[in-house]
Write a protein that holds these residues in place. Structure first.
Motif, short mmCIF file in Angstrom:
data_model
loop_
_atom_site.label_atom_id
_atom_site.label_comp_id
_atom_site.label_asym_id
_atom_site.label_seq_id
_atom_site.Cartn_x
_atom_site.Cartn_y
_atom_site.Cartn_z
N ASP A 113 0.80 -1.22 0.00
CA ASP A 113 0.00 0.00 0.00
C ASP A 113 0.84 1.28 0.00
N GLN A 172 -5.65 7.34 -1.56
CA GLN A 172 -4.58 7.16 -0.57
C GLN A 172 -4.21 8.51 0.05
N THR A 228 -1.97 4.01 2.50
CA THR A 228 -3.32 3.91 3.06
C THR A 228 -3.25 3.91 4.57
#
Length: 108
Positions: free
Chosen positions: A29, A52, A108
């Motif tokens: 992520d 994000q 994230t």
């Protein structure tokens, strides 16, 4: 010499008719990106509305971010800002005669 060693200030494209985006590293992520602007701005219409979070720092040059709530933030070399996910923003100005080098981390 370490083959993995690189400099954020090297290999800048001569032709910057378009803003330059380069993913330096990514895993899961997290994505780390080098962005090079020379007088570039975001398109007149629309906003970045990212899923994000983004942490961005100006390493060289100068740039200005405009947020949908009207805030304008100018960043010079060494300054950084955290932009939460879905916080609408755009690049409204970068120095026209200097390479502005941004380091952006998306997560994230």
């Amino acid at each position: 010499m370490d083959e993995n060693k690189q400099s954020i200030f090297r290999d800048i494209p001569r032709d910057l008719s378009d803003e330059f985006f380069e993913v330096i590293a990514s895993s899961g992520d997290v994505k780390i990106e080098r962005i090079i602007s020379r007088g570039h701005t975001s398109p007149q219409t629309g906003w970045y509305d990212q899923a994000q979070n983004e942490w961005v720092m100006v390493l060289q040059g100068e740039g200005q971010l405009t947020f949908s709530d009207g805030r304008i933030v100018t960043l010079v070399a060494g300054e950084h800002i955290h932009i939460p996910a879905h916080c609408k923003h755009k690049v409204s100005w970068t120095k026209p005669d200097t390479d502005t080098i941004w380091l952006a981390v998306f997560y994230t």
